[in-house]
Scaffold this motif. Sequence first.
Motif, PDB file in Angstrom:
ATOM      1  N   GLN A 227      33.489  37.328  58.601  1.00  0.00           N
ATOM      2  CA  GLN A 227      32.504  36.648  59.457  1.00  0.00           C
ATOM      3  C   GLN A 227      33.126  36.181  60.784  1.00  0.00           C
ATOM      4  N   GLY A 228      34.018  36.993  61.310  1.00  0.00           N
ATOM      5  CA  GLY A 228      34.644  36.672  62.585  1.00  0.00           C
ATOM      6  C   GLY A 228      35.758  35.656  62.503  1.00  0.00           C
ATOM      7  N   GLN A 229      36.112  35.218  61.290  1.00  0.00           N
ATOM      8  CA  GLN A 229      37.176  34.238  61.100  1.00  0.00           C
ATOM      9  C   GLN A 229      38.396  34.917  60.477  1.00  0.00           C
ATOM     10  N   TYR A 230      39.576  34.597  61.001  1.00  0.00           N
ATOM     11  CA  TYR A 230      40.812  35.234  60.563  1.00  0.00           C
ATOM     12  C   TYR A 230      41.666  34.243  59.777  1.00  0.00           C
ATOM     13  N   TYR A 231      42.219  34.734  58.688  1.00  0.00           N
ATOM     14  CA  TYR A 231      43.150  33.934  57.888  1.00  0.00           C
ATOM     15  C   TYR A 231      44.567  34.291  58.339  1.00  0.00           C
ATOM     16  N   HIS A 232      45.054  33.571  59.362  1.00  0.00           N
ATOM     17  CA  HIS A 232      46.364  33.875  59.953  1.00  0.00           C
ATOM     18  C   HIS A 232      47.480  33.313  59.074  1.00  0.00           C
ATOM     19  N   THR A 233      48.475  34.130  58.838  1.00  0.00           N
ATOM     20  CA  THR A 233      49.633  33.703  58.050  1.00  0.00           C
ATOM     21  C   THR A 233      50.910  34.088  58.785  1.00  0.00           C
ATOM     22  N   TYR A 234      52.002  33.469  58.340  1.00  0.00           N
ATOM     23  CA  TYR A 234      53.298  33.786  58.957  1.00  0.00           C
ATOM     24  C   TYR A 234      54.354  33.735  57.865  1.00  0.00           C
ATOM     25  N   GLU A 235      55.117  34.826  57.774  1.00  0.00           N
ATOM     26  CA  GLU A 235      56.207  34.888  56.801  1.00  0.00           C
ATOM     27  C   GLU A 235      57.488  34.412  57.459  1.00  0.00           C
ATOM     28  N   LEU A 236      58.012  33.308  56.942  1.00  0.00           N
ATOM     29  CA  LEU A 236      59.168  32.663  57.554  1.00  0.00           C
ATOM     30  C   LEU A 236      60.446  33.359  57.115  1.00  0.00           C
ATOM     31  N   ALA A 237      61.251  33.731  58.087  1.00  0.00           N
ATOM     32  CA  ALA A 237      62.508  34.401  57.785  1.00  0.00           C
ATOM     33  C   ALA A 237      63.522  33.407  57.223  1.00  0.00           C
ATOM     34  N   LYS A 238      64.508  33.916  56.533  1.00  0.00           N
ATOM     35  CA  LYS A 238      65.550  33.069  55.965  1.00  0.00           C
ATOM     36  C   LYS A 238      66.366  32.431  57.089  1.00  0.00           C
TER      37      LYS A 238
ATOM     38  N   LYS B  19      62.390  27.065  67.278  1.00  0.00           N
ATOM     39  CA  LYS B  19      62.636  28.256  68.103  1.00  0.00           C
ATOM     40  C   LYS B  19      61.587  29.339  67.881  1.00  0.00           C
ATOM     41  N   GLU B  20      60.631  29.070  67.008  1.00  0.00           N
ATOM     42  CA  GLU B  20      59.578  30.049  66.752  1.00  0.00           C
ATOM     43  C   GLU B  20      58.520  29.945  67.850  1.00  0.00           C
ATOM     44  N   GLU B  21      58.438  30.971  68.695  1.00  0.00           N
ATOM     45  CA  GLU B  21      57.512  30.953  69.829  1.00  0.00           C
ATOM     46  C   GLU B  21      56.446  32.041  69.734  1.00  0.00           C
ATOM     47  N   GLU B  22      56.488  32.858  68.667  1.00  0.00           N
ATOM     48  CA  GLU B  22      55.527  33.950  68.569  1.00  0.00           C
ATOM     49  C   GLU B  22      54.103  33.412  68.461  1.00  0.00           C
ATOM     50  N   GLU B  23      53.173  34.150  69.017  1.00  0.00           N
ATOM     51  CA  GLU B  23      51.761  33.774  68.935  1.00  0.00           C
ATOM     52  C   GLU B  23      51.280  33.786  67.492  1.00  0.00           C
ATOM     53  N   GLU B  24      51.844  34.687  66.686  1.00  0.00           N
ATOM     54  CA  GLU B  24      51.486  34.763  65.272  1.00  0.00           C
ATOM     55  C   GLU B  24      51.857  33.470  64.549  1.00  0.00           C
ATOM     56  N   PHE B  25      53.002  32.884  64.902  1.00  0.00           N
ATOM     57  CA  PHE B  25      53.433  31.633  64.278  1.00  0.00           C
ATOM     58  C   PHE B  25      52.522  30.478  64.700  1.00  0.00           C
ATOM     59  N   GLN B  26      52.199  30.387  65.976  1.00  0.00           N
ATOM     60  CA  GLN B  26      51.401  29.270  66.470  1.00  0.00           C
ATOM     61  C   GLN B  26      49.970  29.303  65.941  1.00  0.00           C
ATOM     62  N   ALA B  27      49.471  30.493  65.596  1.00  0.00           N
ATOM     63  CA  ALA B  27      48.104  30.603  65.091  1.00  0.00           C
ATOM     64  C   ALA B  27      48.031  30.525  63.569  1.00  0.00           C
ATOM     65  N   ALA B  28      49.188  30.414  62.894  1.00  0.00           N
ATOM     66  CA  ALA B  28      49.226  30.506  61.443  1.00  0.00           C
ATOM     67  C   ALA B  28      48.521  29.335  60.761  1.00  0.00           C
ATOM     68  N   ILE B  29      47.756  29.657  59.724  1.00  0.00           N
ATOM     69  CA  ILE B  29      47.166  28.650  58.860  1.00  0.00           C
ATOM     70  C   ILE B  29      48.132  28.288  57.735  1.00  0.00           C
ATOM     71  N   ALA B  30      48.853  29.275  57.234  1.00  0.00           N
ATOM     72  CA  ALA B  30      49.805  29.068  56.147  1.00  0.00           C
ATOM     73  C   ALA B  30      51.120  29.760  56.484  1.00  0.00           C
ATOM     74  N   VAL B  31      52.222  29.101  56.124  1.00  0.00           N
ATOM     75  CA  VAL B  31      53.567  29.643  56.350  1.00  0.00           C
ATOM     76  C   VAL B  31      54.272  29.701  54.993  1.00  0.00           C
ATOM     77  N   HIS B  32      54.971  30.816  54.755  1.00  0.00           N
ATOM     78  CA  HIS B  32      55.632  31.037  53.464  1.00  0.00           C
ATOM     79  C   HIS B  32      56.797  32.006  53.672  1.00  0.00           C
ATOM     80  N   PRO B  33      57.915  31.865  52.975  1.00  0.00           N
ATOM     81  CA  PRO B  33      58.264  30.782  52.046  1.00  0.00           C
ATOM     82  C   PRO B  33      59.004  29.649  52.760  1.00  0.00           C
ATOM     83  N   VAL B  34      58.801  28.438  52.276  1.00  0.00           N
ATOM     84  CA  VAL B  34      59.494  27.249  52.789  1.00  0.00           C
ATOM     85  C   VAL B  34      60.529  26.865  51.752  1.00  0.00           C
TER      86      VAL B  34
END
Length: 636
Positions: free
Chosen positions: A155-166, A172-187
């Motif tokens: 319905q035009g809504q995106y579930y943005h996620t970001y996979e956090l590197a080890k 220092k995370e400046e990517e647009e994908e990171f800033q738009a993320a709803i959930a980040v994994h793994p922590v």
Amino acid sequence: MVLSFLYRTRYIQTELGFHERLFVAVLTSRATLNTLAVAVNKTIAHHFSRLLYFTGLRSAKDDTYAQAEQVKALVTHLSINQDVYLGRAEEFIGGDEQARYCHGGFGYLLSRSLLLKLHPHLDSCRNEILSVRPDEWLGRCIIDFLGIACVSQLQGQYYHTYELAKNADPEKEEEEEFQAAIAVHPVSDMMLMYRLHKRFSRIQLERAYQEIQELQMQIRNLTSLTPAGEASLTWPVGINSPFLPKSRFEVISWDYFTEQHLFSCLDGSPKCELSGASKADVSDIIESALEHLNSHYQPLLRFSKRQLLNGYRRFDPTRGMEYTLDLLLEAVTQKGHSHVLVKRVSLVRPLSKVEIIPMPYVTEATRVQLVLPLTVQDLDFVSNFLDMYAMNTLDTHDNALLTLLFIYHPYDAQRVSQVDVFAGVKAMVGELEKRYAEVKIPWISVKTEVPSQVKLMDIVSKKHPVDTLFFLASVWTEINMEFLNRCRMNTISNWQVFFPVHFQEFNPALVYRGEQTASSSTDFLKDGHFDRHSFAEACFYNSDYMTARTKLAADILDRDEVLESMEVFDVFLHYSGLHLFRAVEPGLVQKYALRSCNPRLSEELYHRCVLSNLEGLASRSHLAMALFEQEQANST
């Protein structure tokens, strides 16, 4: 299992601050999913018709960071008429199918309607589907029996996620994908969770500041098109304009302060040390002023603070806390030259989101029962009170009744058959009852040496129904409809009592010194002050008084002498959980009169009465002028 699930669910829901439409759960096994579906079907379904579930399936410790506000914003834009299986879509092991399942590490959204449809098939899923991954097992179950695959966009809504590197650094995370993320994994650890929260909070704050700047620019552009033009533009842009007083009593005063002292203290002293929250507030304001100055003038100039010369602040209820600072600054140029200068800056700490507090319903049709205690010293003022009562309530047919309380000294009580000190008042009451045939003004006679306000109200309270709205008045009170309506609106049964602060006019002999008094309809509150030492007037319900009085009786037992040191205000303050509304009341204006202070009362009550008389004489300027004229007369 059900109790544990419900407890965890309620806890997380409270922490995230979601409304009823969003429900949060952490599922740790397939059995828990079955429990959730049963709970939805039997206990929750009839409560919430608009319900979505944000579900994170994790068999180990929680290593997912989710932005609660972002999830809430996403859910509020989804239609409840469609089955939702939304998350990070992943291929099944083997990757032959087009269908996808939602990766549990990033969480996913399940609609209530989907869970209700899935519930009858859970037993079949447990028996027929084998998988070591709970999220993959659930995805297979939903696809096989409902034909619904996981999607990352709906319905035009995106579930943005970001996979956090080890060993990743959130700063220092400046990517647009990171800033738009709803959930980040793994922590991987707890400190990384806090660092992620700090980083995302800063991103949201920067977005808010950017949005504010854009809105302010739009307001500036539109203001030029209005009839008033740019002259109607307020400062700061987008904040309400300052409060405009209609009389001198509405003028908001400024509080003067330095970095060490405050010159407007709560206890009335002229000077007190700046500490606690006030000191932190002043430090923050000075730091903010320097930051704004440097951001405006850099790189040409760099400012540093030497001293706060003068500080002023006031609270404006329409916009927030206003500050004016005189700063002694050292300005350094790019070439290293320095110069000391004084600069005045103005700042506003605006009010944040305003919350409307729900209040019980009240009406202006409630009957008010006036109670007027009278002593021998009050006889000269009764006539004016009765005249005002007749003019403003009886003539206007206001729903207000009057009860007189005659307080006899024991000596006068013994001689009442020969000489009744209140005979004149009783005659006036008789005349009123003849003039207004439908009106009856009852009186109660009391014999006491110490007219305790609490003891007198005990007598009156027993003679009236519990739902009676009392207005405890004084003989100097001039009754009017405006105040009676405020008494009705500000007094709420089982919620709030009202103790108005009346306006006391100064002694005309000191204020005017033989000159003619000039009356003005636009400024009727003049040459006087609000008497904060007086608690003689009060509005409260009989039921609230009886409840507080019962608690007081249990506390003091049979020590009735304690009542002589208390007023009705003290009873409500110490023995009720009600709101005590104490506010200035321009509708209660009293002429000047020297009050009779009973030395038999407690020291505190007697001292308050004396202070009320002294401060009610005249203002400092009037007293100074009277002393000056007296000294001039003596010298000649």
